[in-house]
Design a protein around this motif. Structure first.
Motif, PDB file in Angstrom:
ATOM      1  N   ARG A  42      -4.744  23.912 -20.582  1.00 49.00           N
ATOM      2  CA  ARG A  42      -3.980  23.992 -21.752  1.00 49.00           C
ATOM      3  C   ARG A  42      -3.599  22.888 -22.740  1.00 49.00           C
ATOM      4  O   ARG A  42      -2.252  22.645 -22.998  1.00 49.00           O
ATOM      5  CB  ARG A  42      -2.776  24.756 -21.318  1.00 49.00           C
ATOM      6  N   GLY A  94       2.644  33.404 -23.191  1.00 47.65           N
ATOM      7  CA  GLY A  94       1.882  32.415 -22.830  1.00 47.65           C
ATOM      8  C   GLY A  94       0.458  32.654 -22.464  1.00 47.65           C
ATOM      9  O   GLY A  94      -0.649  32.091 -22.426  1.00 47.65           O
ATOM     10  N   GLN A  98       6.959  26.451 -22.446  1.00 51.07           N
ATOM     11  CA  GLN A  98       6.133  25.159 -21.812  1.00 51.07           C
ATOM     12  C   GLN A  98       6.704  24.478 -20.883  1.00 51.07           C
ATOM     13  O   GLN A  98       6.124  24.173 -19.895  1.00 51.07           O
ATOM     14  CB  GLN A  98       5.719  24.067 -22.994  1.00 51.07           C
ATOM     15  N   TRP A 100     -12.116  26.527 -30.018  1.00 49.63           N
ATOM     16  CA  TRP A 100     -10.820  27.369 -30.100  1.00 49.63           C
ATOM     17  C   TRP A 100     -11.016  28.807 -30.778  1.00 49.63           C
ATOM     18  O   TRP A 100     -10.579  29.841 -30.403  1.00 49.63           O
ATOM     19  CB  TRP A 100      -9.587  26.773 -30.617  1.00 49.63           C
ATOM     20  N   LEU A 141      -7.633  28.424 -24.985  1.00 52.28           N
ATOM     21  CA  LEU A 141      -7.429  26.780 -24.901  1.00 52.28           C
ATOM     22  C   LEU A 141      -8.212  26.568 -23.417  1.00 52.28           C
ATOM     23  O   LEU A 141      -8.787  27.692 -22.847  1.00 52.28           O
ATOM     24  CB  LEU A 141      -5.997  26.367 -24.628  1.00 52.28           C
ATOM     25  N   TYR A 183      -3.348  21.424 -25.932  1.00 54.32           N
ATOM     26  CA  TYR A 183      -3.282  22.076 -27.435  1.00 54.32           C
ATOM     27  C   TYR A 183      -3.474  20.914 -28.217  1.00 54.32           C
ATOM     28  O   TYR A 183      -2.429  20.751 -29.250  1.00 54.32           O
ATOM     29  CB  TYR A 183      -2.091  23.054 -27.531  1.00 54.32           C
ATOM     30  N   TYR A 194      -2.241  31.623 -25.353  1.00 51.83           N
ATOM     31  CA  TYR A 194      -3.038  30.393 -25.404  1.00 51.83           C
ATOM     32  C   TYR A 194      -3.925  30.066 -24.119  1.00 51.83           C
ATOM     33  O   TYR A 194      -4.838  29.580 -24.150  1.00 51.83           O
ATOM     34  CB  TYR A 194      -1.773  29.478 -25.049  1.00 51.83           C
ATOM     35  N   ALA A 195      -3.647  31.010 -23.281  1.00 55.24           N
ATOM     36  CA  ALA A 195      -4.705  31.302 -22.221  1.00 55.24           C
ATOM     37  C   ALA A 195      -5.909  31.760 -22.341  1.00 55.24           C
ATOM     38  O   ALA A 195      -6.900  31.302 -21.816  1.00 55.24           O
ATOM     39  CB  ALA A 195      -4.007  31.655 -20.955  1.00 55.24           C
ATOM     40  N   TRP A 239       2.366  21.841 -22.114  1.00 54.65           N
ATOM     41  CA  TRP A 239       2.142  22.433 -20.605  1.00 54.65           C
ATOM     42  C   TRP A 239       2.139  21.584 -19.567  1.00 54.65           C
ATOM     43  O   TRP A 239       1.907  21.934 -18.597  1.00 54.65           O
ATOM     44  CB  TRP A 239       1.298  23.506 -20.618  1.00 54.65           C
TER      45      TRP A 239
END
Length: 419
Positions: free
Chosen positions: A140, A129, A209, A336, A136, A142, A132-133, A185
């Motif tokens: 979050r 996890g 998620q 991104w 994004l 995506y 992605y932090a 999420w």
């Protein structure tokens, strides 16, 4: 094979300036000399051979494995140069063979019963996890953001996306039930619960998620209005006033479209409204890029609208609005990619250098596909009967204004440290 690769590059690269150092040490320059000079180097004859035989798969693999090194510029610039060329030559006989073979077996590759769907989702969405932090926005999101102005920040554009979708879903009274298929999420569902007054059920197949979404609902005091479940959409029971799906339809698979929309129809109340937000292709049916299918999104497929609309019609649903977002996803992916590369050392500590190159290639190639290769995003609004959605689109702007007011009203106040 080196000579053949040089011949192919000479026919493809007509604009720009691409210098290539071959595995033998020979050096060649391709293009018309315009644009920034770029240089790539091949580290072995084997990788050169693989790229000639199956470029769709092997180009990304060569970069990921160190078989091709970008020595001047970066991989995003190299991909932009290659993907923006006009009048590419017909692929080699071997490349055409692989293309035909993949199209022939695309339904098998996209066969996604519940068990396989969960495995495919876990491949990408159950990564650490912390990854992605790093790239994004704070919520979050995506999926494609909605840039209201060219200089809008990623976080504001993602908030605008949620607001835009919520306005299209017509939350004209509090307490409407809403299903979020592929809730991620939890950002979209939490937005609807907090600002549209909805009673939300969100479903995902990602354990990572699901855990985050439930924790976020608890932290925001929304657990009573936003229920997130680890569940396949095919097992959900309805009905619901509103149905939304953002960035999940790409994982359904072309052979499951009729099943998907039949389920949406079954879950929707007679006066319900649904909105499907998905990446699409502008140039008709195709195949998933084999590198993306192997390393990033197994079982995934980006549809053409010509493949989607017949399944909607067969389900007895009415298309009440279609909006095409063109370069919004290119700008999202650019943001991104820049954020990801700013944290590449942290990503390498989480995984390794090979993973960093793989993810960089994924973000860069996806961005250039939206800039140069006919990829777009569509939002299809659906209903069961006429009269549910207003006759003109003015309600969207009105809904966005009302939601913006709710966002300001619900914004938590500032507190002193320790309060």
């Amino acid at each position: 094979m080196e000579r053949l690769l040089a011949k192919v590059l000479a026919r493809i690269v007509r604009r720009g300036s691409l210098s290539v150092v071959f595995a033998s040490g020979d050096y060649a320059v391709f293009g018309d000399g315009s644009g920034p000079p770029l240089t790539v180097r091949f580290t072995s004859h084997a990788w050169q051979r693989q790229i000639v035989l199956d470029p769709e798969l092997s180009f990304g693999e060569a970069y990921m494995e160190g078989g091709m090194v970008v020595e001047q510029g970066d991989i995003a610039e190299v991909l932009a140069l290659l993907m923006a060329q006009v009048g590419l030559e017909v692929p080699s006989a071997s490349a055409q063979f692989f293309l035909r073979l993949r199209f022939l077996f695309r339904r098998l590759a996209q066969f996604n019963p519940p068990e396989r769907s969960q495995k495919n989702v876990a491949h990408h969405y159950d990564l650490d996890g912390r990854l992605y932090a790093l790239f994004l926005d704070a919520d979050r999101q995506y999926s494609c953001a909605y840039f209201e102005t060219p200089d809008q920040s990623l976080d504001d554009a993602q908030l605008a996306k949620k607001r835009h979708i919520a306005a299209k879903l017509l939350f004209d009274r509090p307490g409407l039930s809403a299903l979020d298929i592929g809730c991620g999420w939890g950002g979209m569902g939490l937005y609807l619960a907090a600002h549209a007054g909805a009673k939300v059920t969100g479903v995902t197949l990602s354990q990572e998620q699901h855990g985050v979404a439930r924790c976020r609902a608890e932290e925001r005091g929304l657990a009573g209005r936003a229920d997130f479940r680890l569940q396949d959409y095919r097992d959900v029971e309805g009905p619901f006033d509103r149905i939304v799906s953002v960035g999940m339809f790409e994982h359904v698979g072309v052979g499951h479209y009729e099943e998907y929309f039949a389920k949406v129809a079954a879950l929707m109340k007679e006066d319900g409204v649904a909105l499907i937000h998905s990446i699409g292709r502008s140039e008709g049916p195709g195949i998933t890029n084999p590198w993306i299918a192997k390393y990033i999104f197994p079982g995934g497929y980006i549809p053409a609208l010509s493949e989607v609309l017949p399944a909607i019609e067969k389900a007895g649903l009415l298309v009440t609005d279609i909006e095409i977002l063109r370069l919004h996803y290119a700008e999202t992916l650019k943001a991104w990619r820049e954020r990801f590369l700013a944290h590449r050392e942290e990503v390498e500590r989480l995984y390794d250098a090979r993973f960093v190159r793989m993810f960089e290639f994924y973000l860069a190639s996806s961005e250039m596909a939206f800039r140069h290769q006919g990829m777009m995003v569509f939002q299809v609004q659906l209903a069961k009967r006429e009269g549910v959605v207003p006759m003109t689109r003015s309600y969207i702007a009105q809904g966005e204004a009302a939601l913006r007011g709710m966002e300001n009203q619900n914004r938590p106040g500032l507190r002193l440290a320790g309060e």
